[in-house]
Motif scaffolding. Structure first.
Motif, PDB file in Angstrom:
ATOM      1  N   ASN A  86     -21.694  14.998  -4.493  1.00 29.28           N
ATOM      2  CA  ASN A  86     -20.949  15.503  -5.223  1.00 29.28           C
ATOM      3  C   ASN A  86     -21.409  17.091  -5.833  1.00 29.28           C
ATOM      4  O   ASN A  86     -20.464  17.867  -5.790  1.00 29.28           O
ATOM      5  CB  ASN A  86     -20.650  14.636  -6.486  1.00 29.28           C
ATOM      6  CG  ASN A  86     -19.183  15.069  -7.228  1.00 29.28           C
ATOM      7  OD1 ASN A  86     -18.169  15.023  -6.273  1.00 29.28           O
ATOM      8  ND2 ASN A  86     -19.128  15.158  -8.390  1.00 29.28           N
ATOM      9  N   THR A  87     -22.337  17.193  -6.032  1.00 28.46           N
ATOM     10  CA  THR A  87     -23.097  18.373  -6.646  1.00 28.46           C
ATOM     11  C   THR A  87     -23.052  19.343  -5.400  1.00 28.46           C
ATOM     12  O   THR A  87     -22.534  20.799  -5.629  1.00 28.46           O
ATOM     13  CB  THR A  87     -24.413  18.177  -7.325  1.00 28.46           C
ATOM     14  OG1 THR A  87     -24.227  17.470  -8.225  1.00 28.46           O
ATOM     15  CG2 THR A  87     -24.930  19.658  -7.675  1.00 28.46           C
ATOM     16  N   GLN A  89     -21.166  19.454  -2.711  1.00 27.59           N
ATOM     17  CA  GLN A  89     -20.179  19.361  -1.970  1.00 27.59           C
ATOM     18  C   GLN A  89     -19.942  18.788  -0.514  1.00 27.59           C
ATOM     19  O   GLN A  89     -19.586  19.385   0.425  1.00 27.59           O
ATOM     20  CB  GLN A  89     -19.293  20.898  -2.122  1.00 27.59           C
ATOM     21  CG  GLN A  89     -19.305  21.166  -3.429  1.00 27.59           C
ATOM     22  CD  GLN A  89     -19.139  22.850  -3.731  1.00 27.59           C
ATOM     23  OE1 GLN A  89     -18.130  23.139  -3.040  1.00 27.59           O
ATOM     24  NE2 GLN A  89     -19.569  23.500  -4.668  1.00 27.59           N
ATOM     25  N   ARG A 119     -17.595   7.378 -12.288  1.00 24.96           N
ATOM     26  CA  ARG A 119     -16.765   8.374 -12.695  1.00 24.96           C
ATOM     27  C   ARG A 119     -17.848   9.739 -12.964  1.00 24.96           C
ATOM     28  O   ARG A 119     -17.405  10.830 -13.009  1.00 24.96           O
ATOM     29  CB  ARG A 119     -15.996   8.155 -13.969  1.00 24.96           C
ATOM     30  CG  ARG A 119     -14.687   7.556 -13.126  1.00 24.96           C
ATOM     31  CD  ARG A 119     -13.437   7.456 -14.411  1.00 24.96           C
ATOM     32  NE  ARG A 119     -12.481   6.548 -13.831  1.00 24.96           N
ATOM     33  CZ  ARG A 119     -12.190   5.275 -14.251  1.00 24.96           C
ATOM     34  NH1 ARG A 119     -13.300   4.816 -15.156  1.00 24.96           N
ATOM     35  NH2 ARG A 119     -11.255   4.662 -13.827  1.00 24.96           N
ATOM     36  N   THR A 122     -18.981  11.283  -9.546  1.00 26.66           N
ATOM     37  CA  THR A 122     -17.979  11.662  -8.232  1.00 26.66           C
ATOM     38  C   THR A 122     -16.869  12.520  -8.919  1.00 26.66           C
ATOM     39  O   THR A 122     -16.902  12.656  -9.991  1.00 26.66           O
ATOM     40  CB  THR A 122     -17.331  10.216  -7.808  1.00 26.66           C
ATOM     41  OG1 THR A 122     -16.421   9.548  -8.776  1.00 26.66           O
ATOM     42  CG2 THR A 122     -18.321   9.363  -7.259  1.00 26.66           C
ATOM     43  N   LYS A 123     -16.185  12.928  -8.010  1.00 28.79           N
ATOM     44  CA  LYS A 123     -14.922  13.888  -8.415  1.00 28.79           C
ATOM     45  C   LYS A 123     -13.450  13.096  -8.665  1.00 28.79           C
ATOM     46  O   LYS A 123     -12.626  13.353  -9.068  1.00 28.79           O
ATOM     47  CB  LYS A 123     -14.656  14.864  -7.537  1.00 28.79           C
ATOM     48  CG  LYS A 123     -14.263  14.575  -6.157  1.00 28.79           C
ATOM     49  CD  LYS A 123     -14.305  15.799  -5.101  1.00 28.79           C
ATOM     50  CE  LYS A 123     -12.907  16.531  -5.573  1.00 28.79           C
ATOM     51  NZ  LYS A 123     -12.515  17.744  -4.517  1.00 28.79           N
ATOM     52  N   PHE A 124     -13.673  11.820  -7.865  1.00 27.46           N
ATOM     53  CA  PHE A 124     -12.559  10.918  -7.861  1.00 27.46           C
ATOM     54  C   PHE A 124     -13.202   9.466  -7.995  1.00 27.46           C
ATOM     55  O   PHE A 124     -14.149   8.968  -7.289  1.00 27.46           O
ATOM     56  CB  PHE A 124     -11.631  11.206  -6.809  1.00 27.46           C
ATOM     57  CG  PHE A 124     -10.554   9.966  -6.667  1.00 27.46           C
ATOM     58  CD1 PHE A 124      -9.400   9.978  -7.237  1.00 27.46           C
ATOM     59  CD2 PHE A 124     -10.808   8.834  -5.890  1.00 27.46           C
ATOM     60  CE1 PHE A 124      -8.422   8.997  -7.301  1.00 27.46           C
ATOM     61  CE2 PHE A 124      -9.809   7.757  -5.686  1.00 27.46           C
ATOM     62  CZ  PHE A 124      -8.867   7.971  -6.408  1.00 27.46           C
ATOM     63  N   ALA A 144      -9.500  13.120  -1.684  1.00 26.01           N
ATOM     64  CA  ALA A 144     -10.225  13.980  -2.916  1.00 26.01           C
ATOM     65  C   ALA A 144     -11.688  14.244  -2.324  1.00 26.01           C
ATOM     66  O   ALA A 144     -11.937  15.488  -2.814  1.00 26.01           O
ATOM     67  CB  ALA A 144     -10.408  12.868  -4.015  1.00 26.01           C
ATOM     68  N   GLY A 151     -16.816  16.684  -2.163  1.00 22.96           N
ATOM     69  CA  GLY A 151     -17.667  16.006  -2.803  1.00 22.96           C
ATOM     70  C   GLY A 151     -17.371  14.626  -2.715  1.00 22.96           C
ATOM     71  O   GLY A 151     -16.963  14.122  -1.638  1.00 22.96           O
ATOM     72  N   ALA A 153     -16.153  10.457  -3.424  1.00 24.47           N
ATOM     73  CA  ALA A 153     -15.175   9.691  -4.428  1.00 24.47           C
ATOM     74  C   ALA A 153     -15.523   8.354  -3.912  1.00 24.47           C
ATOM     75  O   ALA A 153     -16.317   7.920  -3.206  1.00 24.47           O
ATOM     76  CB  ALA A 153     -13.787  10.125  -3.570  1.00 24.47           C
TER      77      ALA A 153
END
Length: 551
Positions: A86-87, A89, A119, A122-124, A144, A151, A153
């Motif tokens: 996530n960081t 991408q 959560r 993650t971004k979603f 997402a 990132g 999800a």
């Protein structure tokens, strides 16, 4: 059919080729469905490593990688892998089993508030409460993960929902439509800023290294002659044909020729740059500097990063339009001479570092890195772990194609190199794959050697050994004058490799390293090369270069 089958159908529709995971009772309905159809299932030795592999698939292909794990600790073990993806991408979708809905809030076997945990990394995150929602929630996770900024999800899948039947399902891929170029007025304004600048330069980040963005960037550089500085994540955006415009890679410590170029630029075009790659406070001492932000996402405003102009849209399309607007641009002779001086400084750093004699019994790490570079072609994929080896690889290992030299530069996560190399073997068969780590980082994920041999993957893993967590240690010396908590023990790499059906070597000289590397690159299956290195000069790595004047 069972909602578990609908989820597998979504994976197939999304173009997923591999699913990485560790099985368990709360997710076994999806595993059962995969036995009949869908992507290839790859059973790993630890959920964290499965997430690393899935994240690498996302980075290398652009299609979200998928990890499939059970409830409780199976899901909790994903946290580091999801946080890293996530960081940095890397598009990734995690499918996480959970206890039955009726047990969701009970103190029972493997119950937990999985969505609350996920959560944070993650971004979603979606939690399915009805079998009719299974497919649409999975599709939402893919969109997402693939949407900018990309990132991780996650979807939480209660066991009773997976076992329930449903007729609802989405079988179309439904990709995210491409963006257009930034508005023409903004592009014209940016072109005028560059044309009136005395020392314009390009800083290229991770979103500038996507294939289409990279091609457009190269066309811009070929047309304008602008100097380019890469972040670690953008390694390889400048080709061999454009080498004279490459001013190096920046990150960690502000002491490279690329930092000198950034410090003297009066107009800086930041292409796909994300602050997590290299904190603006580290490289931008002039908060009033004119910055043009070219990206698919708005700038993260910072005390040291305040763009005068933001060109939002498709990075590739925007760069193409900017190239047209800058046709005929010519750099001044004075600026070209200054660029040439920094190019020479970049070369001199390699030469001086290669020839430096080690003080201890190990080899000069720069000499090892440059030997490795000499033995690999442009089609090789090199994955680098965190540790002092990461600094040397980032500074001295040149590549000429994007996504060929992989770093964890956002979270600086230990243990990524080996799982990333395994993923590279899957998506780039028939090409050389090399992973590099320290002796500490290697053991974070070394159990996946069994997975690699089971799958028949061929790659070479190089261990830079000094038996310490040196990257921490030398920074402790700078802060406190001594080390604490960084000493490690030795281990027998050759026997360890043999235990998993791999080959292991320990070398002692540079020539022995080169010969062993050539042999390992031709072997089937994983090979480990253990190289002793001397990190006694690492304290000097944080020293600042004096900025060469551009006058």
């Amino acid at each position: 059919m069972r909602s578990a089958q609908k989820i597998v159908d979504v994976l197939s529709a999304q173009g997923v080729e591999y699913v990485f995971g560790v099985p368990g009772a709360k997710i076994d309905a999806v595993y059962d469905a995969l036995a009949d159809s869908g992507p290839q299932l790859i059973v790993c030795r630890h959920e964290q490593n499965a997430a690393f592999m899935a994240g690498a698939i996302g980075r290398l292909t652009g299609t979200p990688g998928v990890v499939l794990v059970t409830s409780g600790p199976g899901t909790a073990n994903l946290a580091t892998g999801l946080l890293t993806a996530n960081t940095e991408q890397d598009p990734l979708v995690a499918l996480c089993g959970a206890v039955r809905r009726e047990d969701r809030l009970k103190r029972t076997h493997q119950s937990m508030d999985a969505a609350a945990l996920l959560r944070t990394v993650t971004k979603f995150t979606g939690e399915i409460n009805d079998p009719d929602n299974a497919a649409e929630a999975t599709v939402a996770a893919f969109r997402a993960a693939a949407g900018e900024p990309r990132g991780a999800a996650a979807v939480v899948l209660p066991a009773d929902v997976l076992a329930a039947t449903t007729t609802a399902g989405i079988t179309d891929r439904l990709p995210i439509p491409p963006m257009a170029a930034a508005p023409s007025a903004a592009i014209a304004a940016a072109a005028e800023l560059v044309r009136t600048a005395r020392r314009p330069a390009l800083l290229v980040g991770s979103r500038g290294a996507d294939p289409d963005s990279c091609l457009a960037l190269r066309a811009l550089v070929a047309t304008t002659g602008l100097p380019v500085v890469e972040t670690f994540q953008a390694a390889g955006v400048i080709s061999r044909a454009l080498e004279r415009h490459f001013l190096g890679r920046v990150g960690l410590f502000r002491n490279q020729p690329g930092d000198v170029v950034l410090a003297h630029a009066d107009v800086l075009i930041a292409v796909g740059y994300d602050a997590v790659e290299y904190d603006p406070a580290q490289w931008n001492g002039d908060a009033e500097r004119t910055i043009v932000h070219v990206d698919s996402v708005p700038a993260d405003i910072d005390n040291h990063y305040r763009p005068a102009l933001e060109l939002l849209g498709s990075v590739a399309a925007t760069l193409t339009a900017l190239t047209d607007a800058l046709a005929g641009l010519t750099l001044t002779g004075e600026y070209s001479d200054a660029i040439a001086r920094q190019r020479k400084a970049l070369t001199d750093i390699d030469i001086a570092a290669r020839e430096r004699a080690p003080d201890g019994p190990g080899l000069n790490p720069v000499a090892v890195v440059l030997r490795l570079r000499d033995e690999l072609g442009d089609d090789a994929t090199i994955t680098c772990d965190i540790g002092s080896v990461y600094i040397y690889m980032a500074r001295h290992f040149r590549v000429y194609e994007p996504r060929r030299l992989l770093f964890s530069n956002g979270q600086q996560t230990l243990g990524v190199a080996l799982p990333w190399a395994m993923a590279a073997c899957l998506v780039r068969p028939g090409t050389p794959v090399v992973s590099v780590s320290g002796d500490g980082g290697f053991l974070f994920s070394a159990q996946e050697l069994e997975t690699a041999t089971r799958l028949g993957l061929s790659f070479t893993h190089i261990i830079f050994r000094d038996n310490t967590y040196n990257m921490v240690g030398f920074q402790e010396v700078l802060k406190y004058g001594r080390e604490s908590g960084v000493q490690l023990g030795d281990y027998d790499t050759v026997s360890y490799a043999a235990a998993f059906g791999a080959r292991g070597y320990r070398v002692h000289t540079l020539d022995e390293f080169s010969a062993t590397l050539r042999r390992a690159l031709t072997e089937d299956g994983p090979s480990l090369i253990d190289v002793p290195v001397d990190y006694s000069h690492n304290v000097e790595l944080a020293a600042h270069l004096h900025d060469d004047p551009f006058e």
